[in-house]
Design a protein around this motif. Structure first.
Motif, mmCIF file in Angstrom:
data_model
loop_
_atom_site.group_PDB
_atom_site.id
_atom_site.type_symbol
_atom_site.label_atom_id
_atom_site.label_comp_id
_atom_site.label_asym_id
_atom_site.label_seq_id
_atom_site.Cartn_x
_atom_site.Cartn_y
_atom_site.Cartn_z
ATOM 1 N N PRO A 191 18.201 -50.268 -1.933
ATOM 2 C CA PRO A 191 18.520 -50.643 -3.310
ATOM 3 C C PRO A 191 19.283 -49.567 -4.076
ATOM 4 N N ALA A 192 18.974 -48.302 -3.830
ATOM 5 C CA ALA A 192 19.625 -47.225 -4.585
ATOM 6 C C ALA A 192 21.126 -47.176 -4.307
ATOM 7 N N ALA A 193 21.535 -47.522 -3.097
ATOM 8 C CA ALA A 193 22.949 -47.468 -2.725
ATOM 9 C C ALA A 193 23.656 -48.810 -2.922
ATOM 10 N N THR A 194 22.969 -49.757 -3.544
ATOM 11 C CA THR A 194 23.537 -51.086 -3.780
ATOM 12 C C THR A 194 23.615 -51.333 -5.281
ATOM 13 N N SER A 195 24.799 -51.613 -5.767
ATOM 14 C CA SER A 195 24.971 -51.886 -7.195
ATOM 15 C C SER A 195 24.905 -53.391 -7.456
ATOM 16 N N LEU A 196 24.729 -53.739 -8.714
ATOM 17 C CA LEU A 196 24.790 -55.155 -9.085
ATOM 18 C C LEU A 196 26.165 -55.726 -8.762
ATOM 19 N N ARG A 197 27.209 -54.899 -8.875
ATOM 20 C CA ARG A 197 28.558 -55.343 -8.515
ATOM 21 C C ARG A 197 28.654 -55.655 -7.025
ATOM 22 N N ASP A 198 28.011 -54.825 -6.177
ATOM 23 C CA ASP A 198 28.002 -55.085 -4.735
ATOM 24 C C ASP A 198 27.358 -56.438 -4.445
ATOM 25 N N ILE A 199 26.235 -56.684 -5.091
ATOM 26 C CA ILE A 199 25.514 -57.946 -4.897
ATOM 27 C C ILE A 199 26.375 -59.109 -5.385
ATOM 28 N N ALA A 200 26.985 -58.946 -6.544
ATOM 29 C CA ALA A 200 27.836 -60.000 -7.100
ATOM 30 C C ALA A 200 29.012 -60.293 -6.176
ATOM 31 N N GLU A 201 29.645 -59.236 -5.672
ATOM 32 C CA GLU A 201 30.790 -59.418 -4.780
ATOM 33 C C GLU A 201 30.377 -60.170 -3.513
ATOM 34 N N ARG A 202 29.285 -59.754 -2.902
ATOM 35 C CA ARG A 202 28.843 -60.423 -1.674
ATOM 36 C C ARG A 202 28.427 -61.867 -1.954
ATOM 37 N N SER A 203 27.885 -62.118 -3.142
ATOM 38 C CA SER A 203 27.395 -63.456 -3.497
ATOM 39 C C SER A 203 28.480 -64.358 -4.056
ATOM 40 N N GLY A 204 29.605 -63.779 -4.431
ATOM 41 C CA GLY A 204 30.673 -64.570 -5.020
ATOM 42 C C GLY A 204 30.398 -65.003 -6.445
ATOM 43 N N VAL A 205 29.662 -64.151 -7.190
ATOM 44 C CA VAL A 205 29.362 -64.448 -8.587
ATOM 45 C C VAL A 205 29.739 -63.242 -9.446
ATOM 46 N N ASN A 206 29.688 -63.432 -10.746
ATOM 47 C CA ASN A 206 29.977 -62.372 -11.701
ATOM 48 C C ASN A 206 28.738 -61.489 -11.872
ATOM 49 N N ALA A 207 28.926 -60.161 -11.871
ATOM 50 C CA ALA A 207 27.801 -59.233 -12.026
ATOM 51 C C ALA A 207 27.068 -59.445 -13.339
ATOM 52 N N GLY A 208 27.797 -59.843 -14.383
ATOM 53 C CA GLY A 208 27.169 -60.115 -15.673
ATOM 54 C C GLY A 208 26.167 -61.257 -15.596
ATOM 55 N N LEU A 209 26.445 -62.238 -14.735
ATOM 56 C CA LEU A 209 25.504 -63.355 -14.564
ATOM 57 C C LEU A 209 24.200 -62.875 -13.923
ATOM 58 N N ILE A 210 24.312 -61.956 -12.982
ATOM 59 C CA ILE A 210 23.098 -61.418 -12.355
ATOM 60 C C ILE A 210 22.265 -60.706 -13.413
ATOM 61 N N PHE A 211 22.923 -59.871 -14.205
ATOM 62 C CA PHE A 211 22.198 -59.135 -15.245
ATOM 63 C C PHE A 211 21.590 -60.096 -16.258
ATOM 64 N N ARG A 212 22.325 -61.125 -16.651
ATOM 65 C CA ARG A 212 21.829 -62.071 -17.646
ATOM 66 C C ARG A 212 20.656 -62.896 -17.116
ATOM 67 N N HIS A 213 20.737 -63.354 -15.867
ATOM 68 C CA HIS A 213 19.715 -64.264 -15.333
ATOM 69 C C HIS A 213 18.566 -63.567 -14.617
ATOM 70 N N VAL A 214 18.819 -62.374 -14.082
ATOM 71 C CA VAL A 214 17.757 -61.661 -13.353
ATOM 72 C C VAL A 214 17.371 -60.383 -14.088
ATOM 73 N N GLY A 215 18.352 -59.590 -14.490
ATOM 74 C CA GLY A 215 18.069 -58.345 -15.197
ATOM 75 C C GLY A 215 18.688 -57.152 -14.507
ATOM 76 N N ASN A 216 18.108 -55.990 -14.788
ATOM 77 C CA ASN A 216 18.622 -54.733 -14.235
ATOM 78 C C ASN A 216 18.215 -54.580 -12.769
ATOM 79 N N LYS A 217 18.505 -53.422 -12.184
ATOM 80 C CA LYS A 217 18.249 -53.184 -10.756
ATOM 81 C C LYS A 217 16.779 -53.367 -10.420
ATOM 82 N N ASP A 218 15.858 -52.824 -11.245
ATOM 83 C CA ASP A 218 14.426 -53.006 -10.977
ATOM 84 C C ASP A 218 14.061 -54.483 -10.935
ATOM 85 N N ALA A 219 14.606 -55.266 -11.853
ATOM 86 C CA ALA A 219 14.317 -56.704 -11.884
ATOM 87 C C ALA A 219 14.870 -57.399 -10.645
ATOM 88 N N VAL A 220 16.027 -56.951 -10.172
ATOM 89 C CA VAL A 220 16.600 -57.534 -8.954
ATOM 90 C C VAL A 220 15.728 -57.171 -7.748
#
Length: 170
Positions: A14-43
């Motif tokens: 998790p420390a070496a993975t950013s929300l942007r990395d997750i968004a890119e791999r998932s094909g979604v906007n990083a802002g959506l992850i933050f809005r619907h799930v939250g910060n890194k701890d929440a993910v």
């Protein structure tokens, strides 16, 4: 998104993975992850819950042992990497139904809650140690990779025998 995050956490932690990395791999906007799930701890919390549900579903629905083992291995890798990255998995993860099932079996065998929990923790520690550090342990002790090793196999077989179903090993 949670499955892609789990894959990234298993690969690099998790420390070496950013929300942007997750968004890119998932094909979604990083802002959506933050809005619907939250910060890194929440993910991390959401991924741990997702992996627990995924493993429970695989085990309870009678999926093949290979599928259950693959899901268990990914789960253990995420947990190990999260712990090594400093995440308090014991505090972050909300459910431990797979481990509680093992405790129930141990409780029937040992008769009291404390002994059941300690024996389950000991057995899991031994199994996980071999599972996560097996290549190192084999090399460091001069064990041949091609030959089966009795310790991890014996622990796995003991779990399977106590649970009455080898798919419930992990």
């Amino acid at each position: 998104m949670l499955s892609h995050a789990a894959d990234l956490f298993a690969e690099r932690g998790p420390a070496a993975t950013s929300l942007r990395d997750i968004a890119e791999r998932s094909g979604v906007n990083a802002g959506l992850i933050f809005r619907h799930v939250g910060n890194k701890d929440a993910v991390v919390v959401a991924v741990l819950d997702h992996l627990e549900r995924e493993l429970t579903t695989a085990r309870e629905s009678g999926m093949s042992r290979d599928v259950v083992e693959a899901r268990a291995e990914r789960s253990w890798k995420v947990i190990a990497r999260a712990l090594l990255d400093g995440f308090d998995v014991g505090r972050l993860q909300r459910r431990f139904s797979n481990v509680e099932q093992l405790v129930e079996v141990a409780r029937a065998h040992h008769g009291d809650d404390y002994t059941a929990r300690v024996s389950t923790a000991d057995a899991l520690a031994l199994q996980l140690g071999w599972h996560l550090f097996g290549p190192f342990l084999r090399a460091a002790t001069g064990l041949d990779d091609a030959e089966p090793h009795p310790v991890p196999n014996a622990v796995g077989e003991a779990f399977a025998a106590e649970l009455g179903d080898p798919r419930r090993l992990r």
